[in-house]
Design a protein around this motif. Structure first.
Motif, PDB file in Angstrom:
ATOM      1  N   MET A   1      39.486 -30.628  -3.067  1.00 39.31           N
ATOM      2  CA  MET A   1      38.227 -30.372  -1.550  1.00 39.31           C
ATOM      3  C   MET A   1      38.142 -28.825  -1.476  1.00 39.31           C
ATOM      4  N   SER A   2      37.173 -28.382  -1.272  1.00 46.30           N
ATOM      5  CA  SER A   2      36.805 -26.975  -1.054  1.00 46.30           C
ATOM      6  C   SER A   2      36.572 -26.598   0.595  1.00 46.30           C
ATOM      7  N   ASN A   3      37.145 -25.632   0.903  1.00 47.42           N
ATOM      8  CA  ASN A   3      37.411 -25.472   2.713  1.00 47.42           C
ATOM      9  C   ASN A   3      36.538 -24.719   2.498  1.00 47.42           C
ATOM     10  N   ASN A   4      35.048 -25.172   3.674  1.00 45.57           N
ATOM     11  CA  ASN A   4      34.088 -24.307   4.424  1.00 45.57           C
ATOM     12  C   ASN A   4      34.020 -23.650   4.816  1.00 45.57           C
ATOM     13  N   LYS A   5      35.457 -23.796   5.841  1.00 43.99           N
ATOM     14  CA  LYS A   5      35.731 -23.082   6.997  1.00 43.99           C
ATOM     15  C   LYS A   5      34.463 -21.306   7.122  1.00 43.99           C
ATOM     16  N   SER A   6      34.010 -21.144   8.267  1.00 43.76           N
ATOM     17  CA  SER A   6      33.411 -19.812   8.447  1.00 43.76           C
ATOM     18  C   SER A   6      34.416 -19.291   9.581  1.00 43.76           C
ATOM     19  N   PHE A   7      34.193 -17.485   9.993  1.00 47.93           N
ATOM     20  CA  PHE A   7      34.425 -17.423  11.308  1.00 47.93           C
ATOM     21  C   PHE A   7      33.310 -16.259  11.240  1.00 47.93           C
ATOM     22  N   TRP A   8      33.953 -16.181  12.696  1.00 49.79           N
ATOM     23  CA  TRP A   8      32.903 -15.189  13.544  1.00 49.79           C
ATOM     24  C   TRP A   8      32.981 -13.640  13.884  1.00 49.79           C
ATOM     25  N   TYR A   9      32.789 -12.404  13.312  1.00 50.37           N
ATOM     26  CA  TYR A   9      33.388 -11.420  13.681  1.00 50.37           C
ATOM     27  C   TYR A   9      32.315 -10.342  14.119  1.00 50.37           C
ATOM     28  N   VAL A  10      32.966  -9.463  15.405  1.00 46.04           N
ATOM     29  CA  VAL A  10      32.246  -9.184  15.839  1.00 46.04           C
ATOM     30  C   VAL A  10      32.259  -7.628  15.188  1.00 46.04           C
ATOM     31  N   VAL A  11      31.105  -6.898  15.253  1.00 38.65           N
ATOM     32  CA  VAL A  11      31.577  -5.527  14.191  1.00 38.65           C
ATOM     33  C   VAL A  11      30.394  -4.657  14.945  1.00 38.65           C
ATOM     34  N   ARG A  12      30.873  -3.663  14.999  1.00 37.36           N
ATOM     35  CA  ARG A  12      30.039  -2.561  15.995  1.00 37.36           C
ATOM     36  C   ARG A  12      29.550  -1.344  14.399  1.00 37.36           C
ATOM     37  N   GLN A  13      28.150  -1.035  14.681  1.00 34.50           N
ATOM     38  CA  GLN A  13      27.651  -0.710  14.005  1.00 34.50           C
ATOM     39  C   GLN A  13      27.168   0.955  14.561  1.00 34.50           C
ATOM     40  N   GLU A  14      26.710   2.099  13.173  1.00 34.10           N
ATOM     41  CA  GLU A  14      26.491   3.230  13.135  1.00 34.10           C
ATOM     42  C   GLU A  14      25.798   3.825  15.104  1.00 34.10           C
ATOM     43  N   ASP A  15      25.467   3.141  15.392  1.00 34.58           N
ATOM     44  CA  ASP A  15      24.235   3.520  16.432  1.00 34.58           C
ATOM     45  C   ASP A  15      25.102   2.944  18.186  1.00 34.58           C
ATOM     46  N   GLY A  16      26.849   1.810  17.886  1.00 43.54           N
ATOM     47  CA  GLY A  16      26.954   2.257  19.289  1.00 43.54           C
ATOM     48  C   GLY A  16      26.920   0.717  19.011  1.00 43.54           C
ATOM     49  N   THR A  17      25.767   0.072  18.395  1.00 40.80           N
ATOM     50  CA  THR A  17      25.398  -1.665  19.275  1.00 40.80           C
ATOM     51  C   THR A  17      26.516  -2.664  18.595  1.00 40.80           C
ATOM     52  N   CYS A  18      26.885  -3.791  19.148  1.00 41.27           N
ATOM     53  CA  CYS A  18      28.128  -4.469  17.940  1.00 41.27           C
ATOM     54  C   CYS A  18      26.898  -5.495  18.075  1.00 41.27           C
ATOM     55  N   GLU A  19      27.741  -6.170  16.798  1.00 40.21           N
ATOM     56  CA  GLU A  19      26.875  -7.619  15.457  1.00 40.21           C
ATOM     57  C   GLU A  19      27.263  -8.736  15.852  1.00 40.21           C
ATOM     58  N   VAL A  20      27.471  -9.586  16.518  1.00 40.26           N
ATOM     59  CA  VAL A  20      28.171 -10.843  15.670  1.00 40.26           C
ATOM     60  C   VAL A  20      27.858 -11.203  14.903  1.00 40.26           C
ATOM     61  N   VAL A  21      28.649 -11.273  13.753  1.00 40.57           N
ATOM     62  CA  VAL A  21      28.509 -11.720  11.912  1.00 40.57           C
ATOM     63  C   VAL A  21      29.573 -12.960  12.070  1.00 40.57           C
ATOM     64  N   GLU A  22      28.739 -13.113  10.685  1.00 39.65           N
ATOM     65  CA  GLU A  22      29.531 -14.900  10.396  1.00 39.65           C
ATOM     66  C   GLU A  22      29.612 -14.594   9.003  1.00 39.65           C
ATOM     67  N   SER A  23      31.285 -15.006   8.615  1.00 36.96           N
ATOM     68  CA  SER A  23      32.183 -14.270   7.178  1.00 36.96           C
ATOM     69  C   SER A  23      32.486 -16.284   6.842  1.00 36.96           C
ATOM     70  N   ASP A  24      32.496 -16.346   5.602  1.00 44.86           N
ATOM     71  CA  ASP A  24      32.984 -17.881   5.060  1.00 44.86           C
ATOM     72  C   ASP A  24      34.573 -17.286   4.972  1.00 44.86           C
TER      73      ASP A  24
END
Length: 65
Positions: free
Chosen positions: A1-24
């Motif tokens: 059985m494959s585990n396709n669970k995704s997790f979410w992260y907040v990553v600060r960009q070089e310009d100081g803003t933050c982006e919400v990104v998904e990762s498997d």
């Protein structure tokens, strides 16, 4: 059985803003981190990551877009 669970992260960009990104599951075991970025997480869903991003903006860790 494959585990396709995704997790979410907040990553600060070089310009100081933050982006919400998904990762498997496989990538979440070894999150990518570079010297110029800060990362918070993992979160189980996008809503939790967005709430964290708002807190980071209010706390001065991230700039609003």
């Amino acid at each position: 059985m494959s585990n396709n669970k995704s997790f979410w992260y907040v990553v600060r960009q070089e310009d100081g803003t933050c982006e919400v990104v998904e990762s498997d599951w496989e990538r979440a075991k070894t999150p990518e981190k570079s010297d110029h970025k800060s990362q918070w997480g993992s979160f189980n869903n996008e809503q939790e990551a967005i709430a964290k991003k708002i807190g980071l903006i209010r706390g001065g860790k991230c700039q609003p877009k």
